[in-house]
Motif scaffolding. Structure first.
Motif, short mmCIF file in Angstrom:
data_model
loop_
_atom_site.label_atom_id
_atom_site.label_comp_id
_atom_site.label_asym_id
_atom_site.label_seq_id
_atom_site.Cartn_x
_atom_site.Cartn_y
_atom_site.Cartn_z
N GLU A 174 -4.03 7.36 -5.29
CA GLU A 174 -4.80 6.35 -6.00
C GLU A 174 -5.22 5.22 -5.08
O GLU A 174 -6.31 4.67 -5.21
CB GLU A 174 -3.98 5.78 -7.17
N ARG A 175 -4.37 4.87 -4.10
CA ARG A 175 -4.70 3.77 -3.19
C ARG A 175 -5.77 4.19 -2.19
O ARG A 175 -6.61 3.39 -1.79
CB ARG A 175 -3.46 3.30 -2.43
N THR A 176 -5.73 5.45 -1.74
CA THR A 176 -6.60 5.87 -0.64
C THR A 176 -7.81 6.67 -1.10
O THR A 176 -8.75 6.85 -0.32
CB THR A 176 -5.82 6.72 0.37
N GLU A 186 -11.29 0.35 2.48
CA GLU A 186 -10.25 0.31 1.45
C GLU A 186 -9.47 1.62 1.32
O GLU A 186 -8.91 1.88 0.27
CB GLU A 186 -10.87 -0.03 0.10
N ASN A 187 -9.45 2.45 2.35
CA ASN A 187 -8.87 3.78 2.19
C ASN A 187 -7.78 4.11 3.20
O ASN A 187 -7.58 5.27 3.55
CB ASN A 187 -9.99 4.84 2.26
N TYR A 231 -7.47 -5.20 1.13
CA TYR A 231 -6.03 -5.09 0.90
C TYR A 231 -5.51 -3.67 1.04
O TYR A 231 -4.33 -3.47 1.26
CB TYR A 231 -5.69 -5.60 -0.51
N ASN A 232 -6.37 -2.67 0.86
CA ASN A 232 -5.93 -1.28 0.83
C ASN A 232 -4.75 -1.13 -0.14
O ASN A 232 -3.74 -0.50 0.15
CB ASN A 232 -5.54 -0.81 2.23
N SER A 233 -4.90 -1.75 -1.29
CA SER A 233 -3.85 -1.81 -2.29
C SER A 233 -4.36 -1.18 -3.58
O SER A 233 -5.30 -0.38 -3.56
CB SER A 233 -3.45 -3.27 -2.50
N PHE A 290 -5.12 -13.53 3.48
CA PHE A 290 -4.93 -13.24 2.06
C PHE A 290 -4.33 -11.85 1.87
O PHE A 290 -4.62 -10.92 2.64
CB PHE A 290 -6.28 -13.31 1.32
N THR A 291 -3.53 -11.71 0.83
CA THR A 291 -2.95 -10.42 0.49
C THR A 291 -2.55 -10.43 -0.97
O THR A 291 -2.68 -11.45 -1.66
CB THR A 291 -1.74 -10.12 1.39
#
Length: 248
Positions: free
Chosen positions: A40-42, A65-66, A31-33, A96-97
């Motif tokens: 914080e996300r990356t 995920e980054n 999701y990279n979420s 999916f998301t």
């Protein structure tokens, strides 16, 4: 039924697939979420984002995920474009998301050529309550079609699903319930081929084989490719593999 599991980068493998060789795309990309800020996300691993610090399990991390949101949309668009090329007419893509990436995912789906046809909520009853407001108990399945739906099929699927994330025997941080995946893979005609560019622990493939579909998967992590291979082989032979113990 049979399966093919490619080990490597999803985009590289997708570019090698023949035109119109798959009948459905069902996938759960990273999701990279997570996190409230870009750093914080990356700047955190998947485990740091999606697993609480007091969790009883110690499941392996996974890559990819980054990305920030703009690069995520560009990357996902390219992937879904290749999946579109490799899909037959009337094929359906289901991606999916979560709530953060839902708008970006719908953009990527449409930019890749798919006709966005709806959003399916996946409601997770076991989600933690949220003090001061509604709990975030849902993820989403964005779906679209190549051309138009095949309305000659006698198929009626639910518009939402209710199931908790697997606990007993769980082998992946973001593992999806096989009982949901078994319903989703029915969007692929019986005997057809389901493509999952982010195979993870293999739940989509297991569901496809159980429902009489062929499966083509791609997995970058060697650890999870091994897990998926065991689960898929076990499904074909109906052997029982003890992949992971239940959570304490």
């Amino acid at each position: 039924m049979s399966y093919t599991l490619h080990r490597g980068d999803a985009l590289t493998v997708l570019k090698s697939l023949p035109d119109e060789s798959v009948n459905a795309v069902i996938t759960d990309p990273p999701y990279n979420s997570g996190g409230r800020t870009s750093s914080e996300r990356t700047g955190r691993t998947a485990r740091a984002k999606y697993v609480t610090s007091n969790s009883a399990h110690d499941l392996a991390n996974f890559p990819g995920e980054n990305r920030d949101q703009r690069s995520y949309r560009s990357w996902l668009t390219e992937l879904l474009t290749e999946a579109y090329r490799a899909s037959t007419e009337h094929a359906v893509a289901m991606v999916f998301t979560d709530w953060r990436q839902e708008p970006t995912t719908t953009d990527a789906l449409q930019m890749a050529g798919w006709t966005w046809s709806g959003t399916i909520p996946w409601i997770k009853p076991a989600s933690r309550p949220r003090k001061g407001g509604p709990k975030q108990d849902s993820e989403f399945i964005i779906w679209g079609v190549k051309g138009s739906l095949d309305n000659t099929r006698d198929l009626y699927l639910p518009g939402h699903y209710v199931a908790s994330q697997p606990r007993k025997g769980r082998v992946h941080i973001t593992q999806k319930p096989v009982e949901i995946m078994q319903q989703l893979v029915q969007i692929c005609p019986e005997g057809g081929t389901v493509l999952d560019p982010f195979t993870g622990s293999g739940s989509t493939g297991v569901a496809a084989l159980r429902e009489g579909r062929r499966f083509v998967g791609v997995e970058l992590s060697s650890h999870y490719a091994d897990v998926a291979e065991q689960r898929l082989r076990a499904e074909l032979t109906k052997d029982d593999f003890d992949l992971a113990g239940p959570e304490a």
